[in-house]
Design a protein around this motif. Sequence first.
Motif, PDB file in Angstrom:
ATOM      1  N   MET A   1       4.565 -17.949  -5.080  1.00  0.00           N
ATOM      2  CA  MET A   1       4.371 -16.516  -5.328  1.00  0.00           C
ATOM      3  C   MET A   1       3.498 -15.928  -4.216  1.00  0.00           C
ATOM      4  SD  MET A   1       2.493 -14.492  -8.424  1.00  0.00           S
ATOM      5  CE  MET A   1       0.940 -15.259  -8.188  1.00  0.00           C
ATOM      6  N   ASN A   2       3.877 -14.767  -3.771  1.00  0.00           N
ATOM      7  CA  ASN A   2       3.123 -14.080  -2.732  1.00  0.00           C
ATOM      8  C   ASN A   2       2.176 -13.090  -3.412  1.00  0.00           C
ATOM      9  OD1 ASN A   2       2.325 -13.217  -0.214  1.00  0.00           O
ATOM     10  ND2 ASN A   2       4.425 -13.331   0.580  1.00  0.00           N
ATOM     11  N   LYS A   3       1.085 -13.640  -3.944  1.00  0.00           N
ATOM     12  CA  LYS A   3       0.175 -12.879  -4.814  1.00  0.00           C
ATOM     13  C   LYS A   3      -0.415 -11.649  -4.129  1.00  0.00           C
ATOM     14  CE  LYS A   3      -2.580 -14.893  -7.986  1.00  0.00           C
ATOM     15  NZ  LYS A   3      -3.685 -15.624  -8.578  1.00  0.00           N
ATOM     16  N   GLN A   4      -0.921 -11.803  -2.906  1.00  0.00           N
ATOM     17  CA  GLN A   4      -1.596 -10.679  -2.248  1.00  0.00           C
ATOM     18  C   GLN A   4      -0.625  -9.534  -1.954  1.00  0.00           C
ATOM     19  OE1 GLN A   4      -4.971 -10.357  -2.044  1.00  0.00           O
ATOM     20  NE2 GLN A   4      -4.320  -8.268  -1.611  1.00  0.00           N
ATOM     21  N   LYS A   5       0.613  -9.872  -1.544  1.00  0.00           N
ATOM     22  CA  LYS A   5       1.606  -8.824  -1.271  1.00  0.00           C
ATOM     23  C   LYS A   5       1.982  -8.085  -2.559  1.00  0.00           C
ATOM     24  CE  LYS A   5       3.647 -10.418   3.013  1.00  0.00           C
ATOM     25  NZ  LYS A   5       4.848 -10.902   3.686  1.00  0.00           N
ATOM     26  N   ALA A   6       2.080  -8.832  -3.668  1.00  0.00           N
ATOM     27  CA  ALA A   6       2.398  -8.207  -4.959  1.00  0.00           C
ATOM     28  C   ALA A   6       1.268  -7.258  -5.369  1.00  0.00           C
ATOM     29  CB  ALA A   6       2.624  -9.274  -6.028  1.00  0.00           C
ATOM     30  N   LEU A   7       0.022  -7.681  -5.156  1.00  0.00           N
ATOM     31  CA  LEU A   7      -1.119  -6.820  -5.473  1.00  0.00           C
ATOM     32  C   LEU A   7      -1.132  -5.586  -4.576  1.00  0.00           C
ATOM     33  CD1 LEU A   7      -3.811  -9.583  -6.036  1.00  0.00           C
ATOM     34  CD2 LEU A   7      -3.004  -7.955  -7.754  1.00  0.00           C
ATOM     35  N   ASN A   8      -0.779  -5.760  -3.295  1.00  0.00           N
ATOM     36  CA  ASN A   8      -0.700  -4.623  -2.375  1.00  0.00           C
ATOM     37  C   ASN A   8       0.357  -3.620  -2.844  1.00  0.00           C
ATOM     38  OD1 ASN A   8      -2.671  -5.796  -0.807  1.00  0.00           O
ATOM     39  ND2 ASN A   8      -1.265  -6.555   0.754  1.00  0.00           N
ATOM     40  N   MET A   9       1.485  -4.140  -3.324  1.00  0.00           N
ATOM     41  CA  MET A   9       2.546  -3.256  -3.834  1.00  0.00           C
ATOM     42  C   MET A   9       2.062  -2.488  -5.075  1.00  0.00           C
ATOM     43  SD  MET A   9       5.121  -3.207  -1.888  1.00  0.00           S
ATOM     44  CE  MET A   9       6.321  -2.375  -2.888  1.00  0.00           C
ATOM     45  N   LEU A  10       1.270  -3.154  -5.920  1.00  0.00           N
ATOM     46  CA  LEU A  10       0.704  -2.469  -7.088  1.00  0.00           C
ATOM     47  C   LEU A  10      -0.203  -1.323  -6.635  1.00  0.00           C
ATOM     48  CD1 LEU A  10      -0.219  -5.303  -9.606  1.00  0.00           C
ATOM     49  CD2 LEU A  10       1.433  -3.475  -9.934  1.00  0.00           C
ATOM     50  N   GLY A  11      -0.991  -1.564  -5.596  1.00  0.00           N
ATOM     51  CA  GLY A  11      -1.855  -0.521  -5.052  1.00  0.00           C
ATOM     52  C   GLY A  11      -1.059   0.653  -4.518  1.00  0.00           C
ATOM     53  N   LEU A  12       0.030   0.347  -3.819  1.00  0.00           N
ATOM     54  CA  LEU A  12       0.905   1.410  -3.298  1.00  0.00           C
ATOM     55  C   LEU A  12       1.521   2.212  -4.446  1.00  0.00           C
ATOM     56  CD1 LEU A  12       2.961  -0.156  -0.363  1.00  0.00           C
ATOM     57  CD2 LEU A  12       1.564   1.894  -0.285  1.00  0.00           C
ATOM     58  N   ALA A  13       1.984   1.505  -5.472  1.00  0.00           N
ATOM     59  CA  ALA A  13       2.589   2.169  -6.632  1.00  0.00           C
ATOM     60  C   ALA A  13       1.562   3.071  -7.326  1.00  0.00           C
ATOM     61  CB  ALA A  13       3.145   1.136  -7.607  1.00  0.00           C
TER      62      ALA A  13
END
Length: 100
Positions: A1-13
């Motif tokens: 899992m690419n945890k940091q990228k997923a968290l970054n996407m949550l921030g963008l959303a």
Amino acid sequence: MNKQKALNMLGLAMRAGKLITGEEMTINEIRKKNVKLVIVTTDASENTQKKVSDKSKYYQTTCFVEFTQGEILGAIGKPRKVIGVLDQGFANKIMTLITG
């Protein structure tokens, strides 16, 4: 899992206004079928995890128990245990990053 990228996407959303946060507000939006993806933190109570995942199953919404409240705080700037993604594009990308 690419945890940091997923968290970054949550921030963008979050900045795009495509997230709903908090247990009750998220459940209300699941009932209205507006939520495309639900994320419950790993440190949420068992009761909260069960309640949200059962509601998600009933309304056929994808639900992940992922991340800690601290990681969510870092990503969206709010300490939340339940998050709903309202946009299908963001939901698809986050799901891909979590499962891939």
